[in-house]
Scaffold this motif. Structure first.
Motif, mmCIF file in Angstrom:
data_model
loop_
_atom_site.group_PDB
_atom_site.id
_atom_site.type_symbol
_atom_site.label_atom_id
_atom_site.label_comp_id
_atom_site.label_asym_id
_atom_site.label_seq_id
_atom_site.Cartn_x
_atom_site.Cartn_y
_atom_site.Cartn_z
ATOM 1 N N LYS A 177 -22.416 14.982 33.380
ATOM 2 C CA LYS A 177 -21.596 13.797 33.127
ATOM 3 C C LYS A 177 -22.320 12.501 33.479
ATOM 4 C CE LYS A 177 -17.250 16.262 33.713
ATOM 5 N NZ LYS A 177 -16.876 16.084 32.291
ATOM 6 N N LEU B 105 -5.680 21.125 33.970
ATOM 7 C CA LEU B 105 -5.562 21.229 32.514
ATOM 8 C C LEU B 105 -4.630 20.157 31.962
ATOM 9 C CD1 LEU B 105 -5.321 25.118 32.192
ATOM 10 C CD2 LEU B 105 -7.198 23.688 31.340
ATOM 11 N N GLY C 80 -6.120 16.824 31.406
ATOM 12 C CA GLY C 80 -7.062 16.684 30.306
ATOM 13 C C GLY C 80 -8.444 17.240 30.553
ATOM 14 N N TYR C 81 -8.650 17.936 31.683
ATOM 15 C CA TYR C 81 -9.955 18.539 31.944
ATOM 16 C C TYR C 81 -10.215 19.655 30.936
ATOM 17 C CZ TYR C 81 -10.950 16.199 36.360
ATOM 18 O OH TYR C 81 -11.256 15.264 37.313
ATOM 19 N N SER C 82 -11.462 19.786 30.524
ATOM 20 C CA SER C 82 -11.816 20.835 29.572
ATOM 21 C C SER C 82 -11.735 22.203 30.238
ATOM 22 C CB SER C 82 -13.234 20.606 29.040
ATOM 23 O OG SER C 82 -14.184 20.835 30.060
ATOM 24 N N LEU C 83 -11.579 23.237 29.418
ATOM 25 C CA LEU C 83 -11.526 24.603 29.945
ATOM 26 C C LEU C 83 -12.796 24.917 30.733
ATOM 27 C CD1 LEU C 83 -10.121 26.557 26.854
ATOM 28 C CD2 LEU C 83 -8.854 25.736 28.837
ATOM 29 N N ARG C 84 -13.925 24.473 30.211
ATOM 30 C CA ARG C 84 -15.214 24.768 30.849
ATOM 31 C C ARG C 84 -15.309 24.121 32.231
ATOM 32 N NH1 ARG C 84 -20.392 22.370 30.304
ATOM 33 N NH2 ARG C 84 -22.105 23.826 30.680
ATOM 34 N N ASN C 85 -14.882 22.855 32.333
ATOM 35 C CA ASN C 85 -14.964 22.168 33.619
ATOM 36 C C ASN C 85 -13.988 22.751 34.637
ATOM 37 O OD1 ASN C 85 -17.014 20.429 32.965
ATOM 38 N ND2 ASN C 85 -15.668 18.779 32.306
ATOM 39 N N ARG D 154 -7.166 29.621 28.901
ATOM 40 C CA ARG D 154 -6.564 29.484 27.562
ATOM 41 C C ARG D 154 -5.106 29.946 27.585
ATOM 42 N NH1 ARG D 154 -11.589 31.584 25.317
ATOM 43 N NH2 ARG D 154 -12.753 29.866 24.379
ATOM 44 N N THR E 20 -3.027 27.389 29.290
ATOM 45 C CA THR E 20 -2.817 26.226 28.421
ATOM 46 C C THR E 20 -1.696 26.489 27.427
ATOM 47 O OG1 THR E 20 -5.164 25.636 28.601
ATOM 48 C CG2 THR E 20 -3.928 24.665 26.776
#
Length: 206
Positions: free
Chosen positions: A94, A178, A181-186, A199, A202
């Protein structure tokens, strides 16, 4: 340049004021503007998803486009090599530089590239992490074989399914990240929860 200070002590009888004071002086000498300070009293061996202030700090630097996080020493991020390495790798991805005072080293150069010296440090950490994972796996395999040899049964009971409430309680921190707004990967990196599980969370709760 705006920076964030981060301090940690392991027990309630310890005080992180010394760390914050040292980092404040360092920031003044370098002309850095202190955007925020975060400090926690928690064991460095705890997982990232169990460390509220660490998660708050990560959220803050992302939301406020902070370029640098400052710590007195690497162990302030944690004593678990895997956990520390994951935070550093996420910062690198980042464009957030980590300044480690006692090493007088930054993970990124002024142009945002990975500092070769810090990369050397991270490589050492990665190798230590690999050895830790190997040792843990060997212990788990040994325990598993011993359990089976003594007649133990493994796996979930047939028909077992967690209730939504149980999942909400178990994965409260993951769901919170989640929803922000954090990505699944992070989220997976921060909490060590699999992407497949995230997933499902979510779909169910976000």
């Amino acid at each position: 340049m705006k920076v964030v200070l981060f301090a940690r002590v392991s027990t309630n009888i310890q005080d992180y004021d010394r760390q914050i004071n040292e980092l404040t002086g360092l920031a003044k000498r370098n002309g850095w503007e202190i955007a925020a300070s975060f400090a926690e009293k928690v064991s460095g061996a705890k997982k990232n998803n169990e460390r509220t202030e660490l998660l708050r700090m990560v959220e803050y630097v992302e939301a406020n486009h902070i370029n640098k996080v400052v710590v007195t020493e690497l162990s302030r991020l944690g004593r678990d090599t895997l956990q520390v390495l994951e935070v550093i790798e996420m910062f690198n991805a980042k464009g957030i530089s980590l300044y480690i005072q006692n090493y007088n080293i930054e993970t990124l150069t002024d142009d945002g590239k990975v500092n070769p010296m810090s990369q050397f440090l991270i490589t050492i950490l990665a190798e230590v992490a690999r050895m830790e994972r190997k040792t843990i796996k060997e212990r788990m395999d040994s325990g598993y074989q011993n359990f089976r040899a003594n007649g133990g049964l493994v796996g979930r009971k047939q028909g077992y399914r967690k209730s939504d409430e149980a999942m909400k309680e178990e994965y409260a921190e993951e769901i919170r990240l989640l929803k922000r707004g954090y990505s699944l990967r992070n989220v997976s990196k921060l909490t060590h929860t699999s992407v497949n599980t995230l997933r499902k969370l979510t779909i169910k709760f976000c």
